[in-house]
Write an enzyme that holds these catalytic residues in place. Structure first.
Site, PDB file in Angstrom:
ATOM      1  N   PRO A  86       3.748   2.214   1.304  1.00 30.43           N
ATOM      2  CA  PRO A  86       3.439   0.905   0.714  1.00 30.43           C
ATOM      3  C   PRO A  86       4.500  -0.154   1.039  1.00 30.43           C
ATOM      4  O   PRO A  86       4.223  -1.352   0.936  1.00 30.43           O
ATOM      5  CB  PRO A  86       3.368   1.180  -0.788  1.00 30.43           C
ATOM      6  CG  PRO A  86       3.855   2.566  -0.994  1.00 30.43           C
ATOM      7  CD  PRO A  86       3.842   3.279   0.314  1.00 30.43           C
ATOM      8  N   GLU A 113       7.095  10.897  -4.591  1.00 25.75           N
ATOM      9  CA  GLU A 113       7.850   9.668  -4.845  1.00 25.75           C
ATOM     10  C   GLU A 113       8.193   8.907  -3.557  1.00 25.75           C
ATOM     11  O   GLU A 113       8.453   7.720  -3.567  1.00 25.75           O
ATOM     12  CB  GLU A 113       9.133  10.057  -5.599  1.00 25.75           C
ATOM     13  CG  GLU A 113       9.712   9.013  -6.510  1.00 25.75           C
ATOM     14  CD  GLU A 113       8.680   8.240  -7.322  1.00 25.75           C
ATOM     15  OE1 GLU A 113       8.809   7.013  -7.367  1.00 25.75           O
ATOM     16  OE2 GLU A 113       7.732   8.848  -7.886  1.00 25.75           O
ATOM     17  N   ARG A 150     -12.493   2.921  16.774  1.00 22.00           N
ATOM     18  CA  ARG A 150     -13.693   2.134  17.084  1.00 22.00           C
ATOM     19  C   ARG A 150     -13.420   1.076  18.164  1.00 22.00           C
ATOM     20  O   ARG A 150     -14.357   0.564  18.772  1.00 22.00           O
ATOM     21  CB  ARG A 150     -14.291   1.500  15.820  1.00 22.00           C
ATOM     22  CG  ARG A 150     -13.430   0.452  15.173  1.00 22.00           C
ATOM     23  CD  ARG A 150     -14.012  -0.020  13.852  1.00 22.00           C
ATOM     24  NE  ARG A 150     -15.177  -0.889  13.994  1.00 22.00           N
ATOM     25  CZ  ARG A 150     -15.122  -2.170  14.334  1.00 22.00           C
ATOM     26  NH1 ARG A 150     -13.959  -2.755  14.586  1.00 22.00           N
ATOM     27  NH2 ARG A 150     -16.216  -2.889  14.425  1.00 22.00           N
ATOM     28  N   ASP A 164     -16.731  -9.004  14.956  1.00 23.63           N
ATOM     29  CA  ASP A 164     -16.017  -8.445  13.812  1.00 23.63           C
ATOM     30  C   ASP A 164     -15.413  -9.529  12.943  1.00 23.63           C
ATOM     31  O   ASP A 164     -14.970 -10.560  13.444  1.00 23.63           O
ATOM     32  CB  ASP A 164     -14.822  -7.589  14.299  1.00 23.63           C
ATOM     33  CG  ASP A 164     -15.242  -6.201  14.742  1.00 23.63           C
ATOM     34  OD1 ASP A 164     -16.372  -5.796  14.432  1.00 23.63           O
ATOM     35  OD2 ASP A 164     -14.410  -5.546  15.401  1.00 23.63           O
TER      36      ASP A 164
HETATM   37  N1  ADE Z   1       1.029   5.275   0.675  1.00 20.62           N
HETATM   38  C1  ADE Z   1       0.771   4.950  -0.616  1.00 20.62           C
HETATM   39  N2  ADE Z   1       0.259   3.733  -0.718  1.00 20.62           N
HETATM   40  C2  ADE Z   1       0.175   3.234   0.556  1.00 20.62           C
HETATM   41  C3  ADE Z   1      -0.284   2.014   1.121  1.00 20.62           C
HETATM   42  N3  ADE Z   1      -0.735   1.019   0.346  1.00 20.62           N
HETATM   43  N4  ADE Z   1      -0.221   1.872   2.452  1.00 20.62           N
HETATM   44  C4  ADE Z   1       0.261   2.865   3.234  1.00 20.62           C
HETATM   45  N5  ADE Z   1       0.709   4.032   2.764  1.00 20.62           N
HETATM   46  C5  ADE Z   1       0.669   4.223   1.433  1.00 20.62           C
END
Ligand code: ADE
Length: 221
Positions: A86, A113, A150, A164
């Protein structure tokens, strides 16, 4: 293209690669996808892959050894190693285009974590699929594979890439099919008259209007 996916939960990918366009791309040898459970690379007698964080705090942190060994075993001269996290850079359609030209991708899915910070040194790119936290990198890896495969030449008609959403930083235009009227909702007249010039300009206008309404940030680019 070859794609290696490092995951503690390879079964999560069951089905995703066995249906529709991804299945066809694999059958046609446009892409080969290999799943690797890096628990098998752990030198620990209990196949441990994680441990508690130094300095305290909740959750478990993925350890360096199994992931370094697994990636070093799979690495080639021309591969790109991508960590799904994230706190990576925000994934965009342009990145899918760029990655569709690579010959070898290694995708690293985290869980728990997070990763030991030193694992980042073995990765070329860190990608997030959006500003929300999932339980692991598996679903983001599936999203990357789908969006990249794709775009590999010959997987789908190249003309459909031009239509697209996000092509030229615009969203897609609205589409309709039969019947002409459904529960009182009519197909716009312009799409029925066979005038291709008018249809083209209607669609362009709709792309701009929709983008202005829903994603004005795209127009600023
Ligand atoms: N792992 C957990 N959440 C994620 C996200 N939003 N993007 C990429 N990997 C992740």
């Amino acid at each position: 293209m070859r794609i290696d996916i490092l995951t503690l939960f390879p079964n999560m990918f069951d089905g995703v690669f066995q249906e529709s366009i991804l299945k066809r791309a694999i059958d046609d040898k446009k892409v080969e996808i290999h799943l690797h459970n890096f628990r098998e690379d752990s030198t620990d007698s209990h196949h441990k892959v994680d441990d508690t964080p130094y300095g305290g705090g909740c959750g478990m942190v993925l350890m360096c050894q199994p992931i370094f060994d697994c990636i070093e075993r799979l690495k080639t001269d021309h591969c790109k190693v991508i960590m799904l996290t994230p706190d990576g850079i925000a994934y965009k359609q342009q990145m899918a285009y760029d990655l569709s030209h690579e010959t070898h991708l290694i995708l690293l899915c985290g869980h728990y974590e997070g990763f030991d910070e030193r694992i980042r040194t073995i990765c070329d790119l860190e990608i997030s699929i959006g500003d929300y936290v999932l339980t692991g990198g598996e679903i983001p890896a599936m999203a990357l594979v789908d969006s990249i495969v794709r775009l590999i030449p010959g997987v789908i008609e190249e003309e459909s890439h031009i239509n697209d959403s996000f092509h030229e930083n615009l969203l897609d235009y609205p589409t309709y099919t039969k019947p002409r009227v459904f529960r009182g909702m009519e197909v716009p007249e312009v799409l029925l008259n066979g005038n291709h010039k008018e249809i083209l300009s209607y669609r362009e206008e709709m792309r701009y209007n929709r983008t202005r309404e829903r994603r004005p940030d795209l127009l600023e680019k």
